[in-house]
Design a protein around this motif. Structure first.
Motif, PDB file in Angstrom:
ATOM      1  N   UNK A 168       0.789  -1.136  -0.046  1.00  0.00           N
ATOM      2  CA  UNK A 168       0.042   0.097  -0.144  1.00  0.00           C
ATOM      3  C   UNK A 168       0.777   1.383  -0.064  1.00  0.00           C
ATOM      4  N   UNK A 169       1.898   1.307   0.765  1.00  0.00           N
ATOM      5  CA  UNK A 169       2.609   2.399   0.806  1.00  0.00           C
ATOM      6  C   UNK A 169       3.376   2.627  -0.396  1.00  0.00           C
ATOM      7  N   UNK A 170       3.756   1.607  -1.334  1.00  0.00           N
ATOM      8  CA  UNK A 170       4.139   1.837  -2.688  1.00  0.00           C
ATOM      9  C   UNK A 170       3.138   1.563  -3.722  1.00  0.00           C
ATOM     10  N   UNK A 171       1.839   1.995  -3.545  1.00  0.00           N
ATOM     11  CA  UNK A 171       0.848   1.992  -4.396  1.00  0.00           C
ATOM     12  C   UNK A 171       1.235   2.348  -5.798  1.00  0.00           C
ATOM     13  N   UNK A 172       1.049   1.134  -6.681  1.00  0.00           N
ATOM     14  CA  UNK A 172       1.253   1.587  -8.064  1.00  0.00           C
ATOM     15  C   UNK A 172       2.565   1.057  -8.446  1.00  0.00           C
ATOM     16  N   UNK A 173       3.386   0.681  -7.527  1.00  0.00           N
ATOM     17  CA  UNK A 173       5.039   0.468  -7.880  1.00  0.00           C
ATOM     18  C   UNK A 173       4.969  -1.050  -7.599  1.00  0.00           C
ATOM     19  N   UNK A 174       5.703  -1.761  -8.719  1.00  0.00           N
ATOM     20  CA  UNK A 174       5.699  -3.085  -8.610  1.00  0.00           C
ATOM     21  C   UNK A 174       6.925  -3.462  -7.450  1.00  0.00           C
ATOM     22  N   UNK A 175       6.684  -4.078  -6.678  1.00  0.00           N
ATOM     23  CA  UNK A 175       7.772  -4.752  -5.508  1.00  0.00           C
ATOM     24  C   UNK A 175       8.206  -6.198  -5.756  1.00  0.00           C
ATOM     25  N   UNK A 225       2.141  -5.637  -7.192  1.00  0.00           N
ATOM     26  CA  UNK A 225       1.750  -4.249  -6.868  1.00  0.00           C
ATOM     27  C   UNK A 225       0.321  -4.011  -6.572  1.00  0.00           C
ATOM     28  N   UNK A 226       0.017  -3.083  -5.838  1.00  0.00           N
ATOM     29  CA  UNK A 226      -1.452  -2.678  -5.577  1.00  0.00           C
ATOM     30  C   UNK A 226      -1.880  -1.568  -6.187  1.00  0.00           C
ATOM     31  N   UNK A 227      -3.016  -1.359  -6.561  1.00  0.00           N
ATOM     32  CA  UNK A 227      -3.613  -0.327  -7.276  1.00  0.00           C
ATOM     33  C   UNK A 227      -5.124  -0.258  -7.019  1.00  0.00           C
ATOM     34  N   UNK A 228      -5.803   0.909  -7.039  1.00  0.00           N
ATOM     35  CA  UNK A 228      -7.247   1.104  -7.162  1.00  0.00           C
ATOM     36  C   UNK A 228      -7.940   0.610  -8.319  1.00  0.00           C
TER      37      UNK A 228
END
Length: 228
Positions: A168-175, A225-228
């Motif tokens: 969540x803190x890296x929303x939109x970024x691939x981890x 990654x996480x995104x809306x």
């Protein structure tokens, strides 16, 4: 005054239990020992702990049952399971009943201490951090250590919460899996990447599966990654 962290050690083998307790006490922890499942229940209900180290094969009530029971009553306490069972299915079972980590016997004490310190440092960071983080209709509350989606509370283990927080803190970024290993597990140890896949699967089952809008995605060959 330095804070004393209290650890519940559940281990039925007397010699191993004594050695682990001695090493933990030497590191400054307050170690409470339970030799079987019944005693573990009593001690668990008597006070709160910073962390639980739980053997699998125990008299009266095994570690799988105890872990699930402990997790039902305390969503936040880190639980490290110890076992001679080293198959991936055993690890999956441990995570499914609420364990945050799984160490195969025999093990090195340096590894155990490193895993413990990861949880201690993370709990301190979370206490210092506080606040809330929102993605779509999901809310992470760092003060209460709770997650809700559409107003419905979702029960997560400590490590699941940490993994979701990182996404969540890296929303939109691939981890990448490497980044997850370095932040959620300890950088000194090469945790099997299958473990990460298992945790992502658990998160999806809890965070995405019951809802129409999916939040957790995979970028093949790169990570998550996480995104809306």
């Amino acid at each position: 005054m330095e804070k004393i962290y209290k650890i519940l050690l559940v281990e039925d083998e007397p010699k191993l239990s004594a050695v682990i307790k001695e090493e933990l006490d030497r590191k400054g922890f307050e170690t409470i020992v339970a030799k079987d499942g019944k005693e573990a229940e009593v001690l668990f209900n008597a006070t709160t702990y910073s962390l639980i180290i739980l053997d699998v094969n125990l008299p009266y009530k095994n570690g799988w049952i105890l872990c699930k029971q402990f997790r039902t009553f305390d969503k936040k306490v880190p639980i490290i399971m110890l076992s001679a069972l080293g198959e991936i299915n055993d690890k999956v079972k441990a995570f499914a009943v609420g364990a945050d980590d799984y160490i195969v016997k025999p093990f090195y004490f340096d590894e155990l201490f490193a895993r413990i310190n990861v949880f201690i440092r993370r709990s301190e960071r979370q206490i210092a951090g506080g606040g809330q983080f929102t993605v779509d209709d999901m809310v992470l509350d760092f003060d209460t250590k709770t997650v809700t989606r559409g107003g419905t509370e979702i029960a997560l283990t400590v490590k699941e919460f940490a993994l979701l927080s990182m996404l969540c803190k890296n929303r939109g970024k691939t981890i990448s899996k490497k980044e997850i290993l370095e932040n959620i597990w300890d950088v000194s140890f090469d945790t099997n990447t299958n473990t990460i896949e298992v945790y992502i699967s658990f998160l999806r089952n809890k965070i995405d599966k019951p809802f129409d809008n999916k939040l957790i995605f995979t970028k093949p060959g790169f990570g998550y990654y996480i995104k809306e």
